[in-house]
Motif scaffolding. Structure first.
Motif, mmCIF file in Angstrom:
data_model
loop_
_atom_site.group_PDB
_atom_site.id
_atom_site.type_symbol
_atom_site.label_atom_id
_atom_site.label_comp_id
_atom_site.label_asym_id
_atom_site.label_seq_id
_atom_site.Cartn_x
_atom_site.Cartn_y
_atom_site.Cartn_z
ATOM 1 N N UNK A 90 -18.484 9.702 -6.788
ATOM 2 C CA UNK A 90 -17.512 10.714 -6.387
ATOM 3 C C UNK A 90 -17.084 10.514 -4.939
ATOM 4 N N UNK A 91 -18.062 10.302 -4.063
ATOM 5 C CA UNK A 91 -17.741 10.107 -2.658
ATOM 6 C C UNK A 91 -17.001 8.788 -2.441
ATOM 7 N N UNK A 92 -17.429 7.755 -3.163
ATOM 8 C CA UNK A 92 -16.775 6.455 -3.021
ATOM 9 C C UNK A 92 -15.322 6.517 -3.467
ATOM 10 N N UNK A 93 -15.069 7.200 -4.580
ATOM 11 C CA UNK A 93 -13.694 7.347 -5.066
ATOM 12 C C UNK A 93 -12.835 8.128 -4.078
ATOM 13 N N UNK A 94 -13.411 9.180 -3.515
ATOM 14 C CA UNK A 94 -12.660 10.000 -2.560
ATOM 15 C C UNK A 94 -12.272 9.184 -1.337
ATOM 16 N N UNK A 95 -13.217 8.392 -0.824
ATOM 17 C CA UNK A 95 -12.927 7.577 0.361
ATOM 18 C C UNK A 95 -11.925 6.476 0.035
ATOM 19 N N UNK A 96 -12.123 5.793 -1.096
ATOM 20 C CA UNK A 96 -11.222 4.697 -1.460
ATOM 21 C C UNK A 96 -9.801 5.202 -1.676
ATOM 22 N N UNK A 97 -9.666 6.334 -2.359
ATOM 23 C CA UNK A 97 -8.326 6.869 -2.601
ATOM 24 C C UNK A 97 -7.660 7.318 -1.309
ATOM 25 N N UNK A 98 -8.450 7.838 -0.383
ATOM 26 C CA UNK A 98 -7.894 8.277 0.907
ATOM 27 C C UNK A 98 -7.420 7.077 1.715
ATOM 28 N N UNK A 99 -8.203 6.017 1.721
ATOM 29 C CA UNK A 99 -7.814 4.815 2.449
ATOM 30 C C UNK A 99 -6.556 4.202 1.842
ATOM 31 N N UNK A 100 -6.487 4.145 0.510
ATOM 32 C CA UNK A 100 -5.304 3.583 -0.155
ATOM 33 C C UNK A 100 -4.058 4.405 0.156
ATOM 34 N N UNK A 101 -4.241 5.710 0.308
ATOM 35 C CA UNK A 101 -3.112 6.589 0.599
ATOM 36 C C UNK A 101 -2.469 6.258 1.942
ATOM 37 N N UNK A 144 -11.343 -4.682 2.150
ATOM 38 C CA UNK A 144 -11.743 -6.055 1.810
ATOM 39 C C UNK A 144 -13.216 -6.168 1.471
ATOM 40 N N UNK A 145 -14.033 -5.235 1.960
ATOM 41 C CA UNK A 145 -15.474 -5.268 1.676
ATOM 42 C C UNK A 145 -15.914 -4.043 0.880
ATOM 43 N N UNK A 146 -15.012 -3.495 0.082
ATOM 44 C CA UNK A 146 -15.310 -2.272 -0.658
ATOM 45 C C UNK A 146 -16.461 -2.456 -1.632
ATOM 46 N N UNK A 147 -16.634 -3.654 -2.207
ATOM 47 C CA UNK A 147 -17.712 -3.864 -3.161
ATOM 48 C C UNK A 147 -19.086 -3.802 -2.497
ATOM 49 N N UNK A 148 -19.161 -4.198 -1.223
ATOM 50 C CA UNK A 148 -20.427 -4.119 -0.490
ATOM 51 C C UNK A 148 -20.579 -2.780 0.220
ATOM 52 N N UNK A 207 -6.498 -1.820 11.077
ATOM 53 C CA UNK A 207 -7.457 -2.917 10.967
ATOM 54 C C UNK A 207 -8.803 -2.447 10.437
ATOM 55 N N UNK A 208 -9.185 -1.197 10.777
ATOM 56 C CA UNK A 208 -10.447 -0.663 10.274
ATOM 57 C C UNK A 208 -10.367 -0.422 8.766
ATOM 58 N N UNK A 209 -9.241 0.095 8.306
ATOM 59 C CA UNK A 209 -9.090 0.336 6.874
ATOM 60 C C UNK A 209 -8.973 -0.965 6.100
ATOM 61 N N UNK A 210 -8.387 -1.995 6.711
ATOM 62 C CA UNK A 210 -8.322 -3.307 6.058
ATOM 63 C C UNK A 210 -9.714 -3.882 5.852
#
Length: 321
Positions: free
Chosen positions: A270-281, A247-251, A240-243
């Motif tokens: 760089x940091x945003x990409x690393x976090x987003x890719x980790x969450x998607x994984x 859902x609010x990745x743009x903000x 639920x935290x990753x959801x």
């Protein structure tokens, strides 16, 4: 203390040793007196007698540690901060300091009081140092009470001083790494595998606060550290935290909500990409579809960067590392 700090420190540690010895003797005589009143003939197994004796010894030792904590709290309320800090340092040097688990409520009352009421920054920063020692001791235990630890992390993360917030983030990052057997042995210096349930409970209780710091803290270094903590939190976080993050990745990840970029945006992206890719994984396809369209447009713009562009070059170097 200002005139003779070394002598004062030695006297304080000697006094703490006397308090601990008195508590050991007092509790020991009390237990011995109670034992003499029991019917020893009812215990015929020598191994049982040994186990009872060892258990009573540990109980007496824990009572002595708790007494020292109560003395430290008295020092703090009397504004004897240096004496109290020196006494806590003495506590962590004891041979059976691992028994600190049994006195966590008393110990964390002392840490909270130090963090909130100590008049100097250096004295308040002692809380993070002691918290580091506690984490190294208790992270591998299976019966760790999480409420006092979550409370002290909350106080540090919401502290008005950036030094306290940064120290708390560093300890959370260290705690999250303890879940990895390889990195955990490096960070804690122990071969034991950390208690995953304990770490997950801390992640759950601090996720929202760390997320807020990553998005809106006034200090750029704290925002970067908070994102690094979240990256390590992802494998331990609830879905639920990753959801909510997706859902609010743009903000939440402003570095991925732009159409054009400058060189100053490189670290944020760089940091945003690393976090987003980790969450998607660690997310399902349905959860990934919750990512706002602005973020997808931003990722598409990044993919169209020419090989010679400074932003593309910087990102590619980081990914190769």
């Amino acid at each position: 203390w200002k005139l003779h700090p070394d002598l004062s420190s030695k006297i304080t540690k000697s006094a703490a040793c006397c308090v601990m010895t008195w508590s050991l003797l007092n509790k020991g005589f009390s237990v011995l007196s109670n034992s003499m009143q029991t019917n020893v003939q009812q215990i015929s197994d020598l191994s049982q007698i040994f186990k009872q004796g060892r258990g009573q010894t540990i109980e007496i030792y824990r009572a002595a540690l708790d007494t020292v904590c109560q003395v430290v709290l008295t020092f703090q309320k009397s504004n004897c901060w240096q004496v109290g800090s020196c006494t806590i340092d003495f506590l962590f040097t004891q041979p059976l300091a691992s028994e600190v688990l049994a006195i966590i409520p008393s110990l964390f009352t002392v840490l909270q009081f130090q963090c909130i009421h100590a008049p100097r920054v250096t004295w308040r920063q002692c809380t993070a140092k002691w918290l580091s020692q506690v984490i190294s001791t208790i992270a591998v235990d299976s019966d760790v009470p999480t409420d006092p630890i979550s409370e002290i992390f909350k106080i540090l993360l919401e502290h008005k001083e950036p030094e306290q917030r940064m120290a708390a983030l560093q300890q959370l990052d260290r705690l999250a790494k303890l879940d990895d057997p390889l990195r955990g042995s490096i960070y804690s210096g122990r071969e034991n595998i950390a208690n995953k349930e304990f770490i997950c409970a801390i992640v759950t209780s601090t996720w929202d606060t760390v997320s807020s710091m990553a998005a809106w803290d006034l200090c750029a270094s704290i925002r970067r550290q908070a994102v690094e903590v979240l990256i390590d939190f992802v494998p331990l976080a609830q879905s639920e935290y990753m959801q909510r993050l997706l859902s609010s990745a743009d903000a939440f990840l402003p570095g991925l909500a732009k159409v054009s970029y400058t060189m100053s945006d490189t670290a944020v992206i760089r940091m945003s990409l690393a976090l987003l890719s980790r969450v998607c994984l660690y997310s399902t396809m349905e959860d990934i579809n919750m990512i706002p369209s602005r973020v997808w447009s931003s990722l598409e713009a990044l993919s169209k960067q020419k090989p010679g562009d400074f932003l593309s070059l910087s990102l590619s170097i980081n990914f190769e590392e």
